[in-house]
Design a protein around this motif. Sequence first.
Motif, short mmCIF file in Angstrom:
data_model
loop_
_atom_site.label_atom_id
_atom_site.label_comp_id
_atom_site.label_asym_id
_atom_site.label_seq_id
_atom_site.Cartn_x
_atom_site.Cartn_y
_atom_site.Cartn_z
N ARG A 137 -19.75 23.34 36.91
CA ARG A 137 -19.90 23.78 35.53
C ARG A 137 -21.31 24.34 35.34
N SER A 165 -12.75 17.50 33.29
CA SER A 165 -12.96 16.40 34.22
C SER A 165 -14.23 15.67 33.84
N VAL A 166 -14.26 14.36 34.07
CA VAL A 166 -15.47 13.57 33.83
C VAL A 166 -15.79 12.75 35.07
N PHE A 174 -14.33 11.58 40.26
CA PHE A 174 -14.03 12.39 39.08
C PHE A 174 -12.59 12.15 38.63
N GLU A 230 -24.69 24.94 33.67
CA GLU A 230 -25.51 24.14 32.76
C GLU A 230 -26.74 24.90 32.27
N ASP A 276 -20.84 13.43 29.77
CA ASP A 276 -20.25 14.64 29.25
C ASP A 276 -20.41 14.60 27.73
N HIS A 314 -24.23 14.58 39.20
CA HIS A 314 -22.98 14.51 38.45
C HIS A 314 -22.90 13.28 37.55
N TYR A 374 -16.94 27.68 34.35
CA TYR A 374 -16.73 26.96 35.59
C TYR A 374 -16.54 27.93 36.75
N VAL A 410 -18.25 18.90 38.80
CA VAL A 410 -17.42 18.13 37.88
C VAL A 410 -16.08 17.73 38.49
#
Length: 657
Positions: free
Chosen positions: A225, A56-57, A70, A227, A351, A346, A215, A235
Amino acid sequence: MCRELVKRISPRWLSPFFCLIWLSGLGVIPLAAFAQYEYSVGKGQASIEPDQQILSVALAGYGAPREGRFSLEWVARASLDKADDAATVADKLYMLRGGSVWQLASNDLKGEAIALRQSANISLLAANGNRLLAVSADNELLEAVVAGKRELRWRRKGVLQQTPTSLSYWKGRFVMVDTAGMLWTAEDRRGQLTWEPLAACDDVIDIMGDRHHLYVLTAKQEILRYEGPEGWLRVAIHNGITYNHDMRFLMASGEGFWAMDGAGVLYQGQHASTHQLAVNALVIQQGKGKVAILGADVCGFDTSFVNTMKHDIEQAFGIPPDAVMVNASHTHFGPVTQNWPAWGPHCQKPDSAYLNTVVRGAIMDAVRNATKSLQPANLYVGKSEVEIGHNRNLPGTDLPYDKALDVIRVDYEHLNKDDIVFLAGCHPVFQNAGLEGVTISPNYPGVAREMLLHQSNVRSAMFLQGCGGDINPVDADHRLTAKKVASAVTDMLDRGTMQQIKGEIDFFLDTVAFNTHPWPEAKLREFRAANEGQEGNVGAEKNVRWADLMLQYIKNDDMPATMPVFIQTFNVGNWKLVGISRETTTEYSLGVKALWPDKLVTVAGYCNDVSSYLPTSRHIKAGIYEGYDSFFWYGQPNIFPENVYETIIESIQSKNR
């Protein structure tokens, strides 16, 4: 019609003079049709749609809603019986029911599930490559190689000290979540496993690892997600539109991502999209002079990314960086492609896989396709108007708005269809509601491109964004905006009044740098204090993030000293293309063209860098979004001085590129 007839019937072995006498004697074609082809031109295009390996972006362009927009869409693929856990191995689905493992017999999701023979009572399932992982009722970590047999032979990996609620595998390590919400990892190796804490996360329902990321699915139906030290990044969310069911399990496979809800319905993840995002490239060459014009369906780019791409293009294709112009359409429905440090977490960073693999690769492919297809052609430019927008924020009446519609037609010697480049200056922002608001789309520029492809003589259509920084569409339906643009382009082509471009090519890239004059630390702290503690207030949260960014600059002694504006000029014969960086407002287009009233001048905004708005004194004095608040959103040290417009126009005039 005459041009097509000549291309079809003119004998290549006849002299141009003989053809001229023969055809003109028949009254078929005018003498001008046999003019020498002036340039070599090539057109390339490549998709920048996110692929199935990206879960997903975040979509760019809006700071609201606070929780984000998203691309993830869950599509129901099969209704299966309820499961206690699930995993995919070699793209086959395995389900846990009452301590037993079941395998879906067919990859097409239509077969019956088969219970596998096994010796253990299983409580959790996970997968790694061709191995099925499990936790037994005795809290043992087990694994079995899946080889198409109907029996699982479990091998013991170790005994768990914690009580896991979910199990996964990520980057050569086992990962589990315990009842307290702590994630633990252990290296996958022989001998006793050593578990180490990774991170905490509240209300985790399930965890999932793919080749790159880890995730978690939360009770709020958010997908986060991991990081690293920065913690968790949202996400995807349950938005009630493209993600409208409560999921219980997440799974990653070679075919992408899957989820299962509590009722046993299996869903496949995909990106909600119109599948139109693209990068278009036009390369024009005459002798040693060569320029490349790129139009990308993104909200914007950072200078650092554009400069890296220009370096790569020079290395691969020999086109100098100053001869490459990168224009962003500024669609508010494309994935984030630049850094927005004052936005919600977000949207703060692109990404990496999308930007550095999908977009970067597509830019190179588009230029490669264009350079490979270079062939003799003539260029024509036409100038018209289309009234699709209005000045959205300036107070008063008789507000500036450049209605210009510029069209460039590429007439190839050996092709009966033309490539078209068209430019208009207006935000691609509507509608930001319902399904359209969470769907990847180039908005009206992409729809207009598709409409133009239905014209008999148009092979491809490429859009460039003009100076639309303060211009919004007058129509809420972006399809109506697109129809107006496409109709105006078609009228221009049909009139046959476009002017031919002739002459040599040169190019320039200039910079006008403005000192930042950052706020003093005391003022920053006062501003932060006035905005903190307002959770849920998008504007106040943005102000706090901006103040923190400025204070960090001061602490690290790396406050940006200038805010550069880049002005790129391509002279292709008697046609001048000027590309200005940032969200260029409409008066810049009017002002630049006024410098050369007797020339064919096209002005594009959003070129090479979109790091803030580029206002005029009217925006700044009025204190409206383009002249003030937008600079906090963009993480700039300050606003521009009131004479920014005059300074830039004077610089362009004095250089007279």
